[in-house]
Design a protein around this motif. Sequence first.
Motif, PDB file in Angstrom:
ATOM      1  N   SER A 213       0.797  -1.219   0.000  1.00  0.00           N
ATOM      2  CA  SER A 213       0.000   0.000   0.000  1.00  0.00           C
ATOM      3  C   SER A 213       0.836   1.279   0.000  1.00  0.00           C
ATOM      4  CB  SER A 213      -0.945  -0.007   1.205  1.00  0.00           C
ATOM      5  OG  SER A 213      -1.940   0.989   1.074  1.00  0.00           O
ATOM      6  N   ASP A 214       1.792   1.391   0.904  1.00  0.00           N
ATOM      7  CA  ASP A 214       2.554   2.636   1.005  1.00  0.00           C
ATOM      8  C   ASP A 214       3.384   2.922  -0.254  1.00  0.00           C
ATOM      9  OD1 ASP A 214       1.481   3.240   3.458  1.00  0.00           O
ATOM     10  OD2 ASP A 214       3.169   2.473   4.616  1.00  0.00           O
ATOM     11  N   PRO A 215       4.095   1.941  -0.824  1.00  0.00           N
ATOM     12  CA  PRO A 215       4.795   2.211  -2.093  1.00  0.00           C
ATOM     13  C   PRO A 215       3.849   2.582  -3.234  1.00  0.00           C
ATOM     14  CG  PRO A 215       5.723   0.274  -1.039  1.00  0.00           C
ATOM     15  CD  PRO A 215       4.484   0.627  -0.272  1.00  0.00           C
ATOM     16  N   LEU A 216       2.674   1.968  -3.281  1.00  0.00           N
ATOM     17  CA  LEU A 216       1.690   2.344  -4.294  1.00  0.00           C
ATOM     18  C   LEU A 216       1.277   3.802  -4.133  1.00  0.00           C
ATOM     19  CD1 LEU A 216      -0.650  -0.797  -4.244  1.00  0.00           C
ATOM     20  CD2 LEU A 216       0.665  -0.020  -6.228  1.00  0.00           C
ATOM     21  N   SER A 217       1.005   4.199  -2.898  1.00  0.00           N
ATOM     22  CA  SER A 217       0.601   5.567  -2.616  1.00  0.00           C
ATOM     23  C   SER A 217       1.685   6.557  -3.001  1.00  0.00           C
ATOM     24  CB  SER A 217       0.255   5.717  -1.132  1.00  0.00           C
ATOM     25  OG  SER A 217      -0.139   7.037  -0.832  1.00  0.00           O
ATOM     26  N   ALA A 218       2.918   6.253  -2.620  1.00  0.00           N
ATOM     27  CA  ALA A 218       4.030   7.157  -2.921  1.00  0.00           C
ATOM     28  C   ALA A 218       4.261   7.284  -4.417  1.00  0.00           C
ATOM     29  CB  ALA A 218       5.292   6.664  -2.216  1.00  0.00           C
ATOM     30  N   ARG A 219       4.179   6.162  -5.127  1.00  0.00           N
ATOM     31  CA  ARG A 219       4.411   6.220  -6.569  1.00  0.00           C
ATOM     32  C   ARG A 219       3.313   7.008  -7.267  1.00  0.00           C
ATOM     33  NH1 ARG A 219       6.154   1.206 -10.567  1.00  0.00           N
ATOM     34  NH2 ARG A 219       6.659   2.523 -12.365  1.00  0.00           N
ATOM     35  N   GLY A 220       2.063   6.770  -6.911  1.00  0.00           N
ATOM     36  CA  GLY A 220       0.971   7.493  -7.537  1.00  0.00           C
ATOM     37  C   GLY A 220       1.007   8.982  -7.233  1.00  0.00           C
ATOM     38  N   LYS A 221       1.261   9.320  -5.984  1.00  0.00           N
ATOM     39  CA  LYS A 221       1.326  10.737  -5.598  1.00  0.00           C
ATOM     40  C   LYS A 221       2.462  11.441  -6.333  1.00  0.00           C
ATOM     41  CE  LYS A 221       1.600  13.820  -1.589  1.00  0.00           C
ATOM     42  NZ  LYS A 221       2.587  14.727  -2.220  1.00  0.00           N
ATOM     43  N   GLY A 222       3.618  10.777  -6.430  1.00  0.00           N
ATOM     44  CA  GLY A 222       4.752  11.378  -7.107  1.00  0.00           C
ATOM     45  C   GLY A 222       4.464  11.655  -8.569  1.00  0.00           C
TER      46      GLY A 222
END
Length: 230
Positions: A213-222
């Motif tokens: 979840s957290d890597p997905l969130s970071a990648r999408g936000k970036g």
Amino acid sequence: MKVIIAGATGFIGSEVLRKCLAVNKFTSVVVLSRRPLEDGLAKNNPKLKVVLMNDFANYTPEVLSELSGAVCCVWAQGAPRASPEVDRQVNFEYPLAAARAFASIGATSAKRFRFVYLSGILAVQDQQKKLWIAESSRHLRGQLEVELLNFAKQQPNRFDVYIARPGGVLKTSGVSPMAVLGLFMPTLRVDHLAVALAELASRGDDAVKVWESDPLSARGKGLLDSGEYC
């Protein structure tokens, strides 16, 4: 680039569709659906083709011809709170049937077909692990993850798979009743998740096959912050 989306009428899948239609890298978007899309979702968009299917376990020559040229898929279809029989059919048999059908598309291409499967943070691959809550459905999703990863290993030159395991998915703006899940598990915005899924379909990732979840969130936000998606 031609992408296939399954589950485009749902909360997450519809956001994936919006993001794919909004960027130039996706020149053709094919939606597999049981019913027509809502008018406001993608009305009159020339990039969009909706293929209506009654049986997601079987891909007819007519359907495969519509998918010809596709290089990737985001599989966001699901059946929450279903009976055990429907749960297995929709959340296990259908995505496996799709993987096999799409691998045949990859066999005619010089590049591997990229299949992005939307799983969830609670999926458990260890079938012997005892669970107190929703044991059968969590084991089923974990079993599917294993099956998909093993299938990709058997098709190294024509098929690749990525597993996305988000936590609680929140609305882009406003107050979401799902926000309380943040007390118990990671959460992320639906637009961040949708962009991460679309980008995995677009580019893949040779290093990471299972995305939490957290890597997905970071990648999408970036990617949203960079302006690559809107």
